[in-house]
Scaffold this motif. Structure first.
Motif, PDB file in Angstrom:
ATOM      1  N   GLN A   1       0.833  -1.204   0.000  1.00  0.00           N
ATOM      2  CA  GLN A   1       0.000   0.000   0.000  1.00  0.00           C
ATOM      3  C   GLN A   1       0.862   1.246   0.000  1.00  0.00           C
ATOM      4  N   ALA A   2       0.535   2.182  -0.862  1.00  0.00           N
ATOM      5  CA  ALA A   2       1.255   3.455  -0.886  1.00  0.00           C
ATOM      6  C   ALA A   2       0.252   4.600  -0.822  1.00  0.00           C
ATOM      7  N   HIS A   3       0.388   5.426   0.189  1.00  0.00           N
ATOM      8  CA  HIS A   3      -0.474   6.609   0.300  1.00  0.00           C
ATOM      9  C   HIS A   3       0.407   7.848   0.278  1.00  0.00           C
ATOM     10  N   VAL A   4       0.079   8.766  -0.583  1.00  0.00           N
ATOM     11  CA  VAL A   4       0.837  10.009  -0.582  1.00  0.00           C
ATOM     12  C   VAL A   4      -0.152  11.163  -0.652  1.00  0.00           C
ATOM     13  N   GLY A   5       0.024  12.104   0.264  1.00  0.00           N
ATOM     14  CA  GLY A   5      -0.936  13.185   0.326  1.00  0.00           C
ATOM     15  C   GLY A   5      -0.297  14.473   0.804  1.00  0.00           C
ATOM     16  N   GLY A   6      -1.059  15.537   0.675  1.00  0.00           N
ATOM     17  CA  GLY A   6      -0.518  16.797   1.144  1.00  0.00           C
ATOM     18  C   GLY A   6      -1.541  17.907   1.128  1.00  0.00           C
ATOM     19  N   VAL A   7      -1.276  18.902   1.966  1.00  0.00           N
ATOM     20  CA  VAL A   7      -2.069  20.125   1.931  1.00  0.00           C
ATOM     21  C   VAL A   7      -1.101  21.284   1.741  1.00  0.00           C
ATOM     22  N   CYS A   8      -1.510  22.247   0.958  1.00  0.00           N
ATOM     23  CA  CYS A   8      -0.670  23.438   0.867  1.00  0.00           C
ATOM     24  C   CYS A   8      -1.543  24.671   0.971  1.00  0.00           C
ATOM     25  N   MET A   9      -0.985  25.688   1.600  1.00  0.00           N
ATOM     26  CA  MET A   9      -1.693  26.933   1.826  1.00  0.00           C
ATOM     27  C   MET A   9      -0.838  28.031   1.215  1.00  0.00           C
ATOM     28  N   GLY A  10      -1.327  28.616   0.144  1.00  0.00           N
ATOM     29  CA  GLY A  10      -0.532  29.616  -0.543  1.00  0.00           C
ATOM     30  C   GLY A  10      -1.198  30.977  -0.508  1.00  0.00           C
ATOM     31  N   ASP A  11      -0.385  31.976  -0.241  1.00  0.00           N
ATOM     32  CA  ASP A  11      -0.901  33.331  -0.150  1.00  0.00           C
ATOM     33  C   ASP A  11       0.089  34.251  -0.858  1.00  0.00           C
ATOM     34  N   GLY A  12      -0.347  34.881  -1.918  1.00  0.00           N
ATOM     35  CA  GLY A  12       0.527  35.817  -2.610  1.00  0.00           C
ATOM     36  C   GLY A  12       1.512  35.115  -3.531  1.00  0.00           C
ATOM     37  N   GLU A  13       2.765  35.592  -3.514  1.00  0.00           N
ATOM     38  CA  GLU A  13       3.755  35.038  -4.439  1.00  0.00           C
ATOM     39  C   GLU A  13       4.159  33.646  -3.965  1.00  0.00           C
ATOM     40  N   PHE A  14       3.588  32.657  -4.600  1.00  0.00           N
ATOM     41  CA  PHE A  14       3.691  31.288  -4.099  1.00  0.00           C
ATOM     42  C   PHE A  14       3.378  30.339  -5.239  1.00  0.00           C
ATOM     43  N   LEU A  15       4.252  29.366  -5.434  1.00  0.00           N
ATOM     44  CA  LEU A  15       3.934  28.306  -6.389  1.00  0.00           C
ATOM     45  C   LEU A  15       4.256  26.975  -5.743  1.00  0.00           C
ATOM     46  N   HIS A  16       3.265  26.110  -5.719  1.00  0.00           N
ATOM     47  CA  HIS A  16       3.475  24.788  -5.141  1.00  0.00           C
ATOM     48  C   HIS A  16       3.094  23.728  -6.165  1.00  0.00           C
ATOM     49  N   ASP A  17       4.021  22.820  -6.400  1.00  0.00           N
ATOM     50  CA  ASP A  17       3.847  21.810  -7.442  1.00  0.00           C
ATOM     51  C   ASP A  17       4.008  20.423  -6.830  1.00  0.00           C
ATOM     52  N   ASP A  18       2.955  19.620  -6.904  1.00  0.00           N
ATOM     53  CA  ASP A  18       3.043  18.219  -6.499  1.00  0.00           C
ATOM     54  C   ASP A  18       3.070  17.370  -7.756  1.00  0.00           C
ATOM     55  N   THR A  19       4.142  16.653  -7.932  1.00  0.00           N
ATOM     56  CA  THR A  19       4.270  15.798  -9.099  1.00  0.00           C
ATOM     57  C   THR A  19       4.502  14.368  -8.608  1.00  0.00           C
ATOM     58  N   VAL A  20       3.560  13.503  -8.922  1.00  0.00           N
ATOM     59  CA  VAL A  20       3.574  12.154  -8.343  1.00  0.00           C
ATOM     60  C   VAL A  20       3.514  11.112  -9.460  1.00  0.00           C
ATOM     61  N   PHE A  21       4.300  10.067  -9.296  1.00  0.00           N
ATOM     62  CA  PHE A  21       4.282   8.977 -10.279  1.00  0.00           C
ATOM     63  C   PHE A  21       4.276   7.660  -9.509  1.00  0.00           C
ATOM     64  N   ILE A  22       3.163   6.940  -9.602  1.00  0.00           N
ATOM     65  CA  ILE A  22       3.075   5.670  -8.879  1.00  0.00           C
ATOM     66  C   ILE A  22       2.948   4.528  -9.880  1.00  0.00           C
ATOM     67  N   THR A  23       3.841   3.563  -9.763  1.00  0.00           N
ATOM     68  CA  THR A  23       3.834   2.418 -10.664  1.00  0.00           C
ATOM     69  C   THR A  23       3.382   1.168  -9.925  1.00  0.00           C
ATOM     70  N   HIS A  24       2.331   0.556 -10.427  1.00  0.00           N
ATOM     71  CA  HIS A  24       1.872  -0.714  -9.867  1.00  0.00           C
ATOM     72  C   HIS A  24       2.495  -1.835 -10.684  1.00  0.00           C
TER      73      HIS A  24
END
Lengths: 431, 253
Positions: free
Chosen positions: A275-298
Motif C-alpha cells: 500500500q502506498a499513500h501520498v498526500g498533502g495540503v498546501c496553503m498559498g498566499d501571494g507570491e507562491f507556487l506549489h507543485d506536487d508531481t507524483v508517479f506511482i507504478t503498480h
C-alpha cells in the motif's frame, strides 16, 4: 529547432553550467556513484520551462548557478512537532549541527550521516545510494534528482531493523539568506520493520533534497513533513520509494508559504499487497507556487495506492498537480485512487492539474478526480444564518476541505499538531 | 417582536418583483402560519428575513424588537434571535455536526457579549436536547447533514433551533419530504420550544403540519402579498377547497 537540436542545446548549457564544479570527495564506490549521477545529468540536461514536465513550474531558479537570496521569516508559533517525543537531527543551511542534534543511536534503528557513509569503504548504503533515483528516471527524466545524487553534501542514512516507536525527526534551519543546500537521505527498512520519519523547517534559501526509501516485505514507513514557512525560500524535493510485499508507505506533506516548491514522489509497488499513500495540503498566499508531481507504478498484484492533495490558494498563489498512476501488465486487482483539489479564495489564484492513468492490466479499479472551486456559498450562508461570522465560517469550510488529506496521517497526535498549525496559518491572515 | 411592513423585494439579477407589499406582525408567543401556492413568495420572505444574497429590498421594512433587520448581517440577525429552519438544509462535508453546533452556539454568545460554553457544558446540553429529538450520537458525529435522510435533516434543523434558543423561528416547509411519523417527531420538537414568549412563523403548503403545530393565525399568500388572514379555520378551508376559491375571491374583490 528540431527536438534533437534542442536536446543538444540543453546538454551544452548544462555542461557549461556544471563545468569545473567538483564532486564531493568520498570512498571510491561513492565517487563512482556520483560520477555516474553526473553523467546522467549531463546526458539529460537540466530542466527548462520548455520541458513538458516543467511547463507549469519554471525551474530556472532551481537550476541557476547561484541561489536567489531568501529573507528569514520568524514568528512566535511553536515549531511543528515540538511536543512529539522524537529523535532530533538538525541541519542548519544544509550543514549537520551535532550540538543541536540528539545522540543518533536508538533501538532497532541505525542512523549515521551520509557524509560518513560515503566515506566508508564498506557500507550498506552502497546498494541504495542513487539506485532508486536511477530507477525513477524512467519513463520520466528527473535531472534535478540526479544532480542531487552527484553533489549532495550530506544527509541521513537510516537502517531500520525493527519496529521503532519513537519518530526520527529531521529539522532544517535556515539562517543564511543565500544558502544553497543539497541533502540526500537513504532509508532502508528491513522486513517487518517500522519507522516514522518527520521533517520540518525551511532548510535554506534554496534546497534540493532527495530521499530514497526501500521498504522491505511487511515493513511500514510513515513520513510526515512540514515545509518551511520562509516566504522567499525555494525547494525541489524528490522521494523515491520501492515497496515490497505487504509493505506500507505513507507520506504526508504540509506546505505553508515558500515562493517555489516542487515536490516529486516516485513510488514503485514491486511486491504483492503493498500500500502506498501520498498526500498533502498546501496553503498559498501571494507570491507562491506549489507543485506536487507524483508517479506511482503498480508492478504487483492487489496493491493499493492513494494520492490525496488539497490546496488552498489566495492573493495570486499558484498550485500545480501532475499525478500519474501506471498499472503494468499483470498488476491485477490494483486499487488506485487519486484526487487533487484546490480551493481558490479569490479570483486571482490559479490551479493547474494533470491527472493521468495508464493501465495495462484488465482487472483493476482506478479512479481519479480533480476540482477547482471557491468556498461553497450555500454552506457559507447556512453557517452565517446560524450566527457564525463569515471569517470563521470560511476557516471552518477551509479546514473541512483539507480534512480528507489530513486523515492520511496515521498518528493522531501528529495529525493534531498539523491541524493546529493550519489553524494558526488561517488565524494569522485575519483582518 | 417581528414586524414586516409593506415589504417589496425583487431578484437582484433580474427585473422580477417577487414580494409586492407584505405586511405581517408577529407578537411574542404566537404561531403564525403562512400558506399559499407555489411561487407565491413564501420562501422568498423567509430568505430575505434571514439575509440570503440575491435579493433586493425595494420598499418596506422588517424589524425584530424594533431593530432594522436589513441593517444587519445574517450572523447578526441570528444573534439578535432570528432563526430560519431551511427547506433544504445544506450538507457540509468535513465539518462534524457537533463542531457545527458548538461553533454556532458560541459565535452567537460571542456576538451578544456572553461567555462561550465550555466543551463539557455544551456536551451536556446537546445530548439532552438530541435525545428528545431522537438524534443519536452517530448523527452528532457525522458531517453536517451529509448522508442524512430527509427526516434526519429536518430533525437536525430543530436541534439547532433548540440549541440556539431564538426569539423568532421561521420554519420554511419543514414538513416537505417527511412521512407522518417524521413530521410528528419534528412537530413535537417544535412544540417543546413553545414557551409563551418564543414566536413561530410556519410556512407550509399543507394543513397537515398545522394539525400538529397549532397556529394562532393563518395567512394566505399569493403573488407576493398576503391576501387573507384569519384563524386556524382558514387552513381547514384551504385543505377542503384548495386555493382556487380564495384566489378567485381576491381577484373579484
Amino acid at each position: 529547432m528540431t527536438r534533437l537540436e534542442m536536446k543538444q542545446r540543453k546538454r551544452d548549457e548544462t555542461a557549461t553550467r556544471l563545468e569545473g564544479k567538483a564532486l564531493p570527495t568520498g570512498a571510491a564506490w561513492a565517487t563512482s556513484l556520483r560520477q555516474a549521477a553526473l553523467s546522467r545529468v549531463l546526458d539529460m540536461g537540466l530542466p527548462t520551462k520548455r520541458d513538458e514536465y516543467w511547463k507549469w513550474t519554471d525551474p530556472s531558479t532551481l537550476t541557476s548557478a547561484a541561489p536567489t537570496a531568501a529573507e528569514l521569516f520568524t514568528n512566535d508559533d511553536k515549531a511543528l512537532f515540538s511536543d512529539i517525543d522524537r529523535l532530533k537531527i538538525v541541519f542548519v543551511d544544509g550543514v549537520f549541527d551535532a550540538e543541536a542534534s540528539d545522540d543518533l543511536s536508538g533501538e532497532g534503528v541505525n542512523i549515521s550521516l551520509l557524509s560518513q557513509a560515503l566515506n566508508t569503504d564498506i557500507h550498506w548504503a552502497k546498494d541504495l545510494y542513487g539506485t532508486l533515483e536511477t530507477a525513477g528516471q524512467s519513463p520520466v527524466e528527473r535531472p534535478l534528482a540526479a544532480l542531487n545524487t552527484a553533489f549532495a553534501t550530506d544527509g541521513v542514512v537510516i537502517h531500520v531493523t525493527d519496529k521503532v516507536s519513537k519518530p526520527v525527526s529531521i529539522l532544517y534551519r535556515h539562517e543564511n539568506t543565500t544558502s544553497d543546500a543539497v541533502l540526500h537521505h537513504v532509508v532502508k527498512l528491513d522486513a517487518g520493520a517500522e519507522l516514522t520519519l518527520l521533517e520540518n523547517g525551511p532548510a535554506a534559501a534554496r534546497f534540493n533534497k532527495v530521499m530514497e526509501v526501500d521498504v522491505a516485505d511487511g515493513a511500514s514507513f510513515h513520513h510526515v513533513r512540514g515545509q518551511g514557512r520562509d516566504h522567499e525560500r525555494r525547494a525541489v524535493t524528490h522521494i523515491f520509494a520501492r515497496l515490497g510485499k505487504e509493505s506500507l508507505f505513507k507520506s504526508f506533506t504540509m506546505t505553508a508559504n515558500g515562493i517555489l516548491t516542487r515536490n516529486e514522489v516516485v513510488i514503485e509497488l514491486t511486491g504483492d499487497d503493498a500500500q502506498a499513500h501520498v498526500g498533502g495540503v498546501c496553503m498559498g498566499d501571494g507570491e507562491f507556487l506549489h507543485d506536487d508531481t507524483v508517479f506511482i507504478t503498480h508492478d504487483a498484484e492487489r496493491c493499493e495506492s492513494r494520492q490525496v492533495f488539497k490546496k488552498v490558494l489566495r492573493n495570486g498563489a499558484n498550485g500545480v498537480f501532475q499525478g500519474k498512476i501506471l498499472v503494468k501488465e499483470g498488476a491485477q486487482k490494483t486499487d488506485g485512487y487519486q484526487i487533487s483539489q484546490s480551493l481558490l479564495l479569490d479570483g486571482d489564484s490559479q490551479f493547474l492539474a494533470k491527472p493521468e492513468l495508464e493501465i495495462y492490466a484488465d482487472d483493476v479499479i482506478c479512479s481519479h478526480g480533480s476540482t477547482t472551486g471557491a468556498i461553497d456559498e450555500a454552506a457559507l450562508f447556512y453557517l452565517r444564518s446560524r450566527g457564525v461570522s463569515p471569517q470563521e465560517a470560511t476557516d471552518l469550510l477551509t479546514l473541512a476541505f483539507l480534512a480528507e488529506a489530513i486523515e492520511e496521517i496515521a498518528r493522531e497526535d501528529i495529525a493534531d499538531d498539523v491541524l493546529t498549525r493550519l489553524e494558526a496559518w488561517l488565524a494569522r491572515r485575519k483582518g | 417582536m417581528l414586524e414586516i411592513k409593506n415589504l417589496h423585494v425583487k431578484l437582484e439579477d433580474e427585473d422580477k418583483q417577487i414580494l409586492k407589499g407584505v405586511d405581517l406582525k408577529v407578537e411574542p408567543g404566537k404561531v403564525h402560519a403562512i400558506m399559499g401556492p407555489n411561487g407565491s413568495g413564501k420562501s422568498t420572505t423567509s430568505y430575505v428575513l434571514a439575509g440570503r444574497e440575491g435579493y433586493e429590498v425595494t420598499e418596506g421594512s422588517a424589524t425584530l424588537d424594533g431593530e432594522d433587520l436589513f441593517d444587519m448581517e445574517p450572523e447578526e440577525r441570528a444573534a439578535a434571535g432570528l432563526f430560519l429552519a431551511f427547506q433544504y438544509p445544506v450538507e457540509i462535508p468535513g465539518v462534524g455536526n457537533m463542531t457545527f453546533l458548538r461553533t454556532a452556539v458560541n459565535s452567537q454568545r460571542k456576538l451578544r457579549g456572553e461567555d462561550e460554553l465550555s466543551a463539557g457544558e455544551f456536551l451536556k446540553i446537546v445530548r439532552e436536547k438530541a435525545k428528545t429529538l431522537k438524534i443519536d450520537a452517530d448523527m452528532l458525529k457525522r458531517p453536517v447533514n451529509v448522508g442524512f435522510s430527509g427526516g434526519e435533516k429536518k430533525r437536525n434543523e430543530i436541534l439547532q433551533m433548540a440549541m440556539l434558543e431564538p426569539k423568532v423561528c421561521i420554519l420554511d416547509e419543514t414538513d416537505s419530504g417527511l412521512d407522518v411519523d417524521a413530521m410528528k417527531l419534528v412537530a413535537e420538537g417544535v412544540n417543546a420550544l413553545r414557551d409563551g414568549k418564543r414566536s413561530f412563523v410556519v410556512i407550509t403548503h399543507y394543513q397537515r403540519l398545522l394539525d400538529h403545530i397549532k397556529p394562532d393565525y393563518v395567512h394566505i399568500m399569493s403573488n407576493g402579498r398576503i391576501i387573507k388572514s384569519g384563524g386556524p379555520e382558514l387552513a381547514l378551508e384551504v385543505e377542503n377547497n384548495g386555493y382556487t376559491d380564495l384566489l378567485a375571491e381576491q381577484e373579484t374583490a
